[in-house]
Write a protein that holds these residues in place. Structure first.
Motif, PDB file in Angstrom:
ATOM      1  N   ILE A 190     -17.999   0.854 -47.125  1.00  0.00           N
ATOM      2  CA  ILE A 190     -19.273   0.638 -46.401  1.00  0.00           C
ATOM      3  C   ILE A 190     -19.080   0.915 -44.917  1.00  0.00           C
ATOM      4  N   VAL A 217     -16.102 -15.063 -30.078  1.00  0.00           N
ATOM      5  CA  VAL A 217     -17.372 -15.471 -30.680  1.00  0.00           C
ATOM      6  C   VAL A 217     -17.059 -15.871 -32.117  1.00  0.00           C
ATOM      7  N   ARG A 255     -28.251  -8.863 -31.188  1.00  0.00           N
ATOM      8  CA  ARG A 255     -27.439  -7.650 -31.300  1.00  0.00           C
ATOM      9  C   ARG A 255     -27.152  -6.998 -29.944  1.00  0.00           C
ATOM     10  N   TYR A 268     -19.151  -5.723 -26.746  1.00  0.00           N
ATOM     11  CA  TYR A 268     -18.282  -4.612 -27.171  1.00  0.00           C
ATOM     12  C   TYR A 268     -17.966  -3.698 -25.980  1.00  0.00           C
ATOM     13  N   ASP A 304      -9.951  -8.893 -45.701  1.00  0.00           N
ATOM     14  CA  ASP A 304     -11.355  -8.621 -45.389  1.00  0.00           C
ATOM     15  C   ASP A 304     -11.790  -7.386 -46.170  1.00  0.00           C
ATOM     16  N   GLY A 305     -12.910  -7.491 -46.878  1.00  0.00           N
ATOM     17  CA  GLY A 305     -13.389  -6.358 -47.681  1.00  0.00           C
ATOM     18  C   GLY A 305     -13.402  -5.081 -46.853  1.00  0.00           C
TER      19      GLY A 305
END
Ligand code: GDG
Length: 498
Positions: free
Chosen positions: A242, A314, A360, A367, A380-381
């Motif tokens: 993904i 966070v 967001r 970032y 983690d996937g």
């Protein structure tokens, strides 16, 4: 069966949570807003073109809500009682499957009443999806909460084309074998025509579980499923890593107000030379404690000093009623308090810790403000945060320190890959990231951006749906591997090409 009298749909998405968040106004009225996730962004055009419908839970127990529409998307809420919430969601999903599928980092609990409730709630989701689906419709089921739905749907509606995507890892057989209901889960998934996983390793683990627990012959990526009284079907199990809405992140990052906010964040932190960032749900799989330990040791050993480096962490609130998460929060906050107590000065804070969710825009500003993003997940996937950081850094700057136990590490090879259990290795990677010359930073970031931009979330959903269409039509030779990053490609068995 499909409900006569209601509008039926050719495309149905089923996930535990509907892609909406609620807020309650002062007068007690509830308003719904669309949650901003990449999955919604990717599926929205498909939903619009096919007049599709999304079936899921609204996230609050004991509320019955009629189907509604938001931003042109049709939503069908499934009601869960307080007991469903406790046994199905907090119990079997979050305290059995989640730790089991993440390498038993925390001990999974096995309770028969939780399992019974998982079966019952899966049946409710399957019935609701069947009631919405037109003859021959495509139904796409998501994630570990709903692994029995594909078989339940197959039995009630053999006309449907059914896809399943597993967002989290599928564990090695030695771990999966602990689950008392392992065979039912595997057979539940095999109701799908295509089962998607994040990594090659997850698809391999699933195929091995099929071989150990059933008599269905497997030949990667195909499994021949024979159930009593039903024709033999071919099921495809393969990776579809993904991704994120890369263009959407870049657009936000290019906005003047977001860039001004990034600058402001650095100023508010006292303009340290290096800003490091961690963004995670407060979850024991994310390795937040390992990251803090590494940073604390670097400060104690004076390899870094608080005047020139700050870690912004966070930790968004998550599963706050599950006991393991309550302990985790206490543990993390104790560690943050200790490190800040030992090393912060009046003007410089070692760790700027935030137990909130942010809009967001603020995430993208963070970032942009961060010289280094630390992803130290123990398992983690995928880890979308890593890809969002890369997508946002159109300036081709910033260093990603990335755990090799994330799905993202299969693709983002130019990150500084770390084993989060190796604290000395994490410390060395942080120091290397701080010292990395600008040319090397941009060469690495450029390569990673190419990968994330090419394999964005739209590519992911269209690959999955295309494979599903071809698999259902029996056109296995058209199940093309070409959209996979080259290291994820597998060889299609010659049998399918003839
Ligand atoms: C599961 C799998 C797989 C976080 N805090 C805030 C916020 N977030 C957003 C991030 C990111 C998402 O939440 C987290 O995604 P991850 O992939 O990092 O992790 P999980 O939540 O565990 O997701 C994972 C994923 O499913 C998809 O298949 O990658 O392996 O565990 O998008 O940005 N977003 C906002 N404010 C926050 O405070 N707006």
């Amino acid at each position: 069966m499909a409900n006569p009298g209601t509008t039926l749909h050719d495309f149905v998405v089923v996930s535990n949570r509907l892609p909406v968040d609620h807020s309650i106004a002062d007068d007690g009225s509830t308003t719904w807003t669309r949650s901003p996730g990449g999955l919604v962004a990717a599926l929205e055009p498909v939903m619009r073109d096919t007049a599709g419908v999304w079936v899921g839970w609204v996230g609050r127990p004991d509320v019955e809500i009629a189907p509604f529409e938001i931003d042109g998307m049709q939503l069908v809420p499934i009601a869960l009682s307080e007991l469903d919430h406790e046994h199905y969601y907090e119990g079997f999903c979050n305290d059995t499957l989640w730790p089991l599928y993440h390498d038993v980092i925390a001990p999974p609990a096995y309770h028969r009443v939780w399992w019974e409730r998982y079966v019952a709630v899966n049946q409710r989701f399957a019935d609701a999806a069947a009631a919405e689906a037109a003859e021959g419709a495509t139904v796409w089921v998501h994630d570990y909460q709903l692994q029995l739905v594909p078989r339940m749907l197959r039995e009630s509606r053999p006309d449907l084309t059914i896809g399943f995507f597993d967002h989290i890892p599928f564990p090695p057989y030695g771990i999966f074998a602990q689950l008392p209901w392992r065979t039912q889960i595997v057979e539940g998934l095999l109701g799908a025509d295509v089962i998607g996983f994040q990594r090659v390793a997850d698809a391999g683990n699933f195929s091995r579980a099929v071989r150990r627990l059933t008599a269905h012959p497997t030949k990667t990526p195909a499994i021949e499923v024979s159930w009593p009284g039903q024709p033999t079907r071919t099921v495809i199990a393969r990776p579809f890593p993904i991704s994120v809405d890369a263009a959407g992140f870049e657009t936000l990052a290019r906005r003047a107000d977001v860039q001004a906010r990034a600058k402001q964040i650095r100023e508010d932190l006292g303009n340290p030379r290096t800003v490091m960032l961690g963004v995670d749900r407060l979850d024991y799989t994310k390795g937040i404690g390992h990251r803090l330990k590494a940073f604390g040791e670097l400060l104690a050993e004076k390899r870094v000093d608080v005047e020139s480096i700050t870690l912004v962490q966070v930790a968004s609130p998550s599963r706050e009623r599950v006991e393991a998460y309550v302990h985790l929060r206490d543990e993390i906050e104790l560690t943050v308090g200790r490190i800040n107590g030992d090393f912060s000065t009046i003007s410089h804070t070692a760790i700027s810790y935030h137990h909130h969710g942010y809009p967001r825009e603020e995430m993208v500003a963070l970032y942009l403000a961060a010289d280094i993003l630390l992803v130290t997940a123990l398992r983690d996937g995928m880890n979308l945060v890593a890809k969002e950081y890369v997508a946002s850094r159109f300036d081709e700057d910033g260093v990603l320190v990335l755990s090799e136990f994330t799905g993202a590490s299969d693709e983002l090879k130019r990150a500084l890959l770390v084993n989060p259990h190796d604290i000395d290795g994490v410390k060395d990677a942080i120091v290397a990231a701080i010292r990395m010359p600008a040319r090397e930073r941009s060469a690495r970031m450029r390569a990673m951006r190419k990968r994330v931009i090419e394999n964005d979330v739209n590519r992911w959903s269209s690959n999955f749906l295309h494979t599903l269409e071809q698999a259902r039509a029996g056109r296995y030779d058209r199940i093309a591997p070409q959209h996979l990053p080259e290291e994820l490609e597998w060889t299609i068995d010659r049998r399918w090409s003839n």
